[in-house]
Design a protein around this motif. Structure first.
Motif, PDB file in Angstrom:
ATOM      1  N   GLY A 197       0.784  -1.224   0.000  1.00  0.00           N
ATOM      2  CA  GLY A 197       0.000   0.000   0.000  1.00  0.00           C
ATOM      3  C   GLY A 197       0.813   1.270   0.000  1.00  0.00           C
ATOM      4  N   ASN A 198       2.144   1.185   0.233  1.00  0.00           N
ATOM      5  CA  ASN A 198       2.907   2.423   0.162  1.00  0.00           C
ATOM      6  C   ASN A 198       3.177   2.782  -1.291  1.00  0.00           C
ATOM      7  OD1 ASN A 198       5.176   1.029  -0.736  1.00  0.00           O
ATOM      8  ND2 ASN A 198       6.340   1.277   1.141  1.00  0.00           N
ATOM      9  N   THR A 199       3.737   3.959  -1.522  1.00  0.00           N
ATOM     10  CA  THR A 199       3.868   4.438  -2.901  1.00  0.00           C
ATOM     11  C   THR A 199       4.885   3.640  -3.701  1.00  0.00           C
ATOM     12  OG1 THR A 199       5.435   6.114  -2.100  1.00  0.00           O
ATOM     13  CG2 THR A 199       3.143   6.790  -2.385  1.00  0.00           C
ATOM     14  N   MET A 200       5.745   2.886  -3.029  1.00  0.00           N
ATOM     15  CA  MET A 200       6.712   2.053  -3.736  1.00  0.00           C
ATOM     16  C   MET A 200       6.053   0.812  -4.331  1.00  0.00           C
ATOM     17  SD  MET A 200       9.890   3.278  -3.565  1.00  0.00           S
ATOM     18  CE  MET A 200      11.047   1.915  -3.507  1.00  0.00           C
ATOM     19  N   THR A 201       4.919   0.398  -3.746  1.00  0.00           N
ATOM     20  CA  THR A 201       4.292  -0.857  -4.168  1.00  0.00           C
ATOM     21  C   THR A 201       2.908  -0.669  -4.782  1.00  0.00           C
ATOM     22  OG1 THR A 201       3.383  -1.171  -1.936  1.00  0.00           O
ATOM     23  CG2 THR A 201       5.532  -2.153  -2.396  1.00  0.00           C
ATOM     24  N   ASP A 202       2.375   0.548  -4.762  1.00  0.00           N
ATOM     25  CA  ASP A 202       1.017   0.808  -5.238  1.00  0.00           C
ATOM     26  C   ASP A 202       0.988   0.880  -6.770  1.00  0.00           C
ATOM     27  OD1 ASP A 202      -1.620   1.529  -5.540  1.00  0.00           O
ATOM     28  OD2 ASP A 202      -1.562   3.125  -4.035  1.00  0.00           O
ATOM     29  N   ILE A 203       0.229  -0.022  -7.398  1.00  0.00           N
ATOM     30  CA  ILE A 203       0.168  -0.060  -8.866  1.00  0.00           C
ATOM     31  C   ILE A 203      -1.250   0.223  -9.380  1.00  0.00           C
ATOM     32  CG2 ILE A 203       2.135  -1.629  -9.094  1.00  0.00           C
ATOM     33  CD1 ILE A 203       0.135  -3.926  -9.405  1.00  0.00           C
ATOM     34  N   ARG A 204      -2.087   0.805  -8.558  1.00  0.00           N
ATOM     35  CA  ARG A 204      -3.449   1.130  -8.990  1.00  0.00           C
ATOM     36  C   ARG A 204      -3.434   2.304  -9.978  1.00  0.00           C
ATOM     37  NH1 ARG A 204      -6.214   2.979  -3.813  1.00  0.00           N
ATOM     38  NH2 ARG A 204      -4.119   3.905  -3.603  1.00  0.00           N
ATOM     39  N   PRO A 205      -4.415   2.352 -10.884  1.00  0.00           N
ATOM     40  CA  PRO A 205      -4.522   3.512 -11.785  1.00  0.00           C
ATOM     41  C   PRO A 205      -4.575   4.836 -11.029  1.00  0.00           C
ATOM     42  CG  PRO A 205      -5.985   1.757 -12.524  1.00  0.00           C
ATOM     43  CD  PRO A 205      -5.426   1.323 -11.194  1.00  0.00           C
ATOM     44  N   LYS A 206      -5.252   4.846  -9.881  1.00  0.00           N
ATOM     45  CA  LYS A 206      -5.358   6.058  -9.082  1.00  0.00           C
ATOM     46  C   LYS A 206      -3.980   6.532  -8.620  1.00  0.00           C
ATOM     47  CE  LYS A 206      -7.597   7.864  -4.899  1.00  0.00           C
ATOM     48  NZ  LYS A 206      -8.495   7.537  -3.747  1.00  0.00           N
ATOM     49  N   ALA A 207      -3.120   5.592  -8.253  1.00  0.00           N
ATOM     50  CA  ALA A 207      -1.775   5.950  -7.802  1.00  0.00           C
ATOM     51  C   ALA A 207      -0.958   6.542  -8.939  1.00  0.00           C
ATOM     52  CB  ALA A 207      -1.073   4.715  -7.229  1.00  0.00           C
ATOM     53  N   LEU A 208      -1.115   5.994 -10.125  1.00  0.00           N
ATOM     54  CA  LEU A 208      -0.409   6.532 -11.285  1.00  0.00           C
ATOM     55  C   LEU A 208      -0.877   7.953 -11.587  1.00  0.00           C
ATOM     56  CD1 LEU A 208       1.614   6.092 -13.532  1.00  0.00           C
ATOM     57  CD2 LEU A 208      -0.164   4.954 -14.862  1.00  0.00           C
ATOM     58  N   ASP A 209      -2.177   8.170 -11.527  1.00  0.00           N
ATOM     59  CA  ASP A 209      -2.719   9.521 -11.715  1.00  0.00           C
ATOM     60  C   ASP A 209      -2.122  10.502 -10.699  1.00  0.00           C
ATOM     61  OD1 ASP A 209      -4.398   9.506 -13.932  1.00  0.00           O
ATOM     62  OD2 ASP A 209      -6.087   8.706 -12.814  1.00  0.00           O
ATOM     63  N   ALA A 210      -2.008  10.055  -9.446  1.00  0.00           N
ATOM     64  CA  ALA A 210      -1.472  10.917  -8.400  1.00  0.00           C
ATOM     65  C   ALA A 210      -0.024  11.291  -8.685  1.00  0.00           C
ATOM     66  CB  ALA A 210      -1.580  10.212  -7.050  1.00  0.00           C
ATOM     67  N   HIS A 211       0.757  10.316  -9.106  1.00  0.00           N
ATOM     68  CA  HIS A 211       2.164  10.555  -9.412  1.00  0.00           C
ATOM     69  C   HIS A 211       2.292  11.625 -10.506  1.00  0.00           C
ATOM     70  CE1 HIS A 211       6.273   8.271  -9.569  1.00  0.00           C
ATOM     71  NE2 HIS A 211       6.395   9.513  -9.215  1.00  0.00           N
ATOM     72  N   ILE A 212       1.490  11.496 -11.530  1.00  0.00           N
ATOM     73  CA  ILE A 212       1.524  12.453 -12.644  1.00  0.00           C
ATOM     74  C   ILE A 212       1.087  13.835 -12.184  1.00  0.00           C
ATOM     75  CG2 ILE A 212       0.507  13.006 -14.892  1.00  0.00           C
ATOM     76  CD1 ILE A 212       0.125   9.898 -15.218  1.00  0.00           C
ATOM     77  N   GLU A 213      -0.007  13.888 -11.436  1.00  0.00           N
ATOM     78  CA  GLU A 213      -0.567  15.176 -11.021  1.00  0.00           C
ATOM     79  C   GLU A 213       0.405  15.934 -10.118  1.00  0.00           C
ATOM     80  OE1 GLU A 213      -3.349  17.861 -11.923  1.00  0.00           O
ATOM     81  OE2 GLU A 213      -3.272  15.799 -12.677  1.00  0.00           O
ATOM     82  N   VAL A 214       1.105  15.211  -9.254  1.00  0.00           N
ATOM     83  CA  VAL A 214       2.070  15.864  -8.373  1.00  0.00           C
ATOM     84  C   VAL A 214       3.189  16.506  -9.180  1.00  0.00           C
ATOM     85  CG1 VAL A 214       3.897  15.399  -6.692  1.00  0.00           C
ATOM     86  CG2 VAL A 214       1.587  14.559  -6.276  1.00  0.00           C
ATOM     87  N   PHE A 215       3.707  15.808 -10.181  1.00  0.00           N
ATOM     88  CA  PHE A 215       4.804  16.391 -10.957  1.00  0.00           C
ATOM     89  C   PHE A 215       4.331  17.533 -11.847  1.00  0.00           C
ATOM     90  CE2 PHE A 215       7.253  12.917  -9.367  1.00  0.00           C
ATOM     91  CZ  PHE A 215       8.535  13.440  -9.314  1.00  0.00           C
ATOM     92  N   LYS A 216       3.117  17.487 -12.318  1.00  0.00           N
ATOM     93  CA  LYS A 216       2.555  18.648 -13.017  1.00  0.00           C
ATOM     94  C   LYS A 216       2.505  19.855 -12.076  1.00  0.00           C
ATOM     95  CE  LYS A 216      -1.271  18.155 -15.234  1.00  0.00           C
ATOM     96  NZ  LYS A 216      -2.664  17.748 -15.440  1.00  0.00           N
ATOM     97  N   THR A 217       2.100  19.610 -10.842  1.00  0.00           N
ATOM     98  CA  THR A 217       1.995  20.688  -9.863  1.00  0.00           C
ATOM     99  C   THR A 217       3.364  21.237  -9.493  1.00  0.00           C
ATOM    100  OG1 THR A 217      -0.027  19.693  -8.972  1.00  0.00           O
ATOM    101  CG2 THR A 217       1.113  21.283  -7.568  1.00  0.00           C
ATOM    102  N   ILE A 218       4.353  20.362  -9.385  1.00  0.00           N
ATOM    103  CA  ILE A 218       5.716  20.822  -9.096  1.00  0.00           C
ATOM    104  C   ILE A 218       6.181  21.790 -10.176  1.00  0.00           C
ATOM    105  CG2 ILE A 218       8.137  20.104  -8.955  1.00  0.00           C
ATOM    106  CD1 ILE A 218       7.098  17.460  -7.688  1.00  0.00           C
ATOM    107  N   VAL A 219       5.976  21.430 -11.439  1.00  0.00           N
ATOM    108  CA  VAL A 219       6.385  22.304 -12.544  1.00  0.00           C
ATOM    109  C   VAL A 219       5.636  23.626 -12.479  1.00  0.00           C
ATOM    110  CG1 VAL A 219       6.481  22.562 -15.058  1.00  0.00           C
ATOM    111  CG2 VAL A 219       7.057  20.361 -14.007  1.00  0.00           C
ATOM    112  N   ASP A 220       4.343  23.579 -12.194  1.00  0.00           N
ATOM    113  CA  ASP A 220       3.536  24.803 -12.114  1.00  0.00           C
ATOM    114  C   ASP A 220       4.032  25.729 -10.993  1.00  0.00           C
ATOM    115  OD1 ASP A 220       1.911  24.071 -14.224  1.00  0.00           O
ATOM    116  OD2 ASP A 220       0.311  23.273 -12.959  1.00  0.00           O
ATOM    117  N   GLN A 221       4.238  25.168  -9.800  1.00  0.00           N
ATOM    118  CA  GLN A 221       4.637  25.999  -8.662  1.00  0.00           C
ATOM    119  C   GLN A 221       6.075  26.499  -8.782  1.00  0.00           C
ATOM    120  OE1 GLN A 221       3.475  24.916  -4.686  1.00  0.00           O
ATOM    121  NE2 GLN A 221       1.698  23.761  -5.384  1.00  0.00           N
ATOM    122  N   ALA A 222       6.870  25.806  -9.566  1.00  0.00           N
ATOM    123  CA  ALA A 222       8.259  26.223  -9.746  1.00  0.00           C
ATOM    124  C   ALA A 222       8.394  27.464 -10.618  1.00  0.00           C
ATOM    125  CB  ALA A 222       9.069  25.078 -10.358  1.00  0.00           C
TER     126      ALA A 222
END
Length: 343
Positions: free
Chosen positions: A218-243
């Motif tokens: 269940g941690n982010t190293m082992t989570d392979i759900r579609p929702k987890a993938l979406d979260a990973h993408i959204e966070v990096f989009k946000t990092i670029v935006d806030q930078a």
């Protein structure tokens, strides 16, 4: 007066919490307070939190909130800080006995905005721990107990550091303006990268200060759900935006492109259908679109550091070219969907 707040985000980790809390009570450094934040967990951690608050009222502050995800915990806890420094300790991990003392002394000696240590990987089966320098040693070698100043080539090497929260002591000033996403994982990436762009001085130590349980279900190293993938993408989009308002260096954008590639190569692990897989790849392309305007910043560092073959490098440069990007990604996407095995 307390100098450090230890933020412990708690959600469905009942079996680990005592070990984490006990490691904090063993700290040789005593000027700290713990924010034990129950993020609406369905398990019974609140009983344990209440126990430690009752026994150690000078050390533990129990906070209950509705579930909002890891980012909401960081956002709330940082907004409540009354200490100059904070560190995040996930409840399934724990700290070395002298972790806070070592990190605090380095921070005070150097006036660093972020103090970063190495860590140990630990495993659920109880096997021996593995030392991790906490950065990618293939591309750089950081000097222990050395100050890195913003604006230097040496500072750029810090973007190879693992963004996980382990062994990272932050001044609250570098994180107070971060806008955290709620209801998603991977927000520790947001904390690290935006703080690194905000900081003026960082110091690294090769002393391992934290123990990181890498294989908990269940941690982010082992989570392979579609929702987890979406979260990973959204966070990096946000990092670029806030930078954008922080005058990022070229290395930042290069590392964001490498993060895109990391996510891309992880996508075949996703559980789901081919239709869901295409949706996630389309979502990932939104990150690429944010990086296209920074092609000139990425290109020279890509040429210097990228390890792929000629065809991969040619494809990546076309991907970052506005006129050929979408067509290039479509070719990549079609091939990956074709090879994807539904789970």
């Amino acid at each position: 007066m307390n100098k450090i707040t230890v933020i412990v985000p708690i959600y469905n980790v009942e079996q680990y919490v005592r070990t984490c809390f006990d490691s904090l009570l063993k700290q040789t450094f005593k000027d700290f307070i713990v924010y034990a934040v129950n993020d609406g967990s369905p398990a019974n951690e609140q009983v344990i939190i209440d126990e430690y608050v009752t026994k150690y009222p000078d050390k533990f502050v129990g906070i209950e909130k509705e579930n909002g995800g890891y980012g909401s915990v960081l956002e709330m806890a940082i907004s409540k800080l009354e200490t100059p420094y904070f560190i995040v300790c996930d409840p399934d991990d724990y700290l070395a006995d002298d972790a806070l003392e070592h990190l605090f002394n380095l921070a005070e000696l150097s006036n660093a905005d972020i103090t970063i240590g190495a860590k140990y990987f630990i495993y659920s089966d109880g096997t021996d721990s593995d030392y991790d320098a906490a950065y990618n040693t293939t591309f750089t070698r950081l000097k222990s107990n050395t100050v890195y100043n913003k604006g230097t080539n040496e500072y750029d090497d810090l973007f190879y550091i693992d963004p996980s929260p382990h062994s990272k002591l932050y001044k609250k000033e570098v994180a107070k303006n971060i806008r955290f996403l709620h209801k998603v994982g991977y927000t520790d990436n947001l904390l690290f990268y935006i703080s690194l762009l905000t900081a003026d001085k960082v110091i690294y130590t090769d002393k391992a200060c934290a123990y990181y349980l890498v294989d908990r279900a269940g941690n982010t190293m082992t989570d392979i759900r579609p929702k987890a993938l979406d979260a990973h993408i959204e966070v990096f989009k946000t990092i670029v935006d806030q930078a954008e308002t922080l005058n990022p260096c070229n290395m930042f954008y290069y590392r964001m492109f490498e993060s895109y590639k990391f996510i891309l190569y992880q996508t075949p692990r996703m559980s789901g259908t081919k239709i869901e897989y295409k949706e996630k790849l389309d979502h990932l392309y939104e990150l690429v679109e944010k990086l296209i305007p920074h092609r000139d910043a990425i290109k020279p560092l890509y040429k210097k550091y990228a390890k792929g073959g000629f065809l991969e490098k040619y494809r990546d440069m076309r991907l970052l070219n506005q006129s050929s990007s979408k067509k290039t990604f479509t070719v990549i996407e079609d091939k990956m969907i074709q090879n994807f095995k539904e789970k």
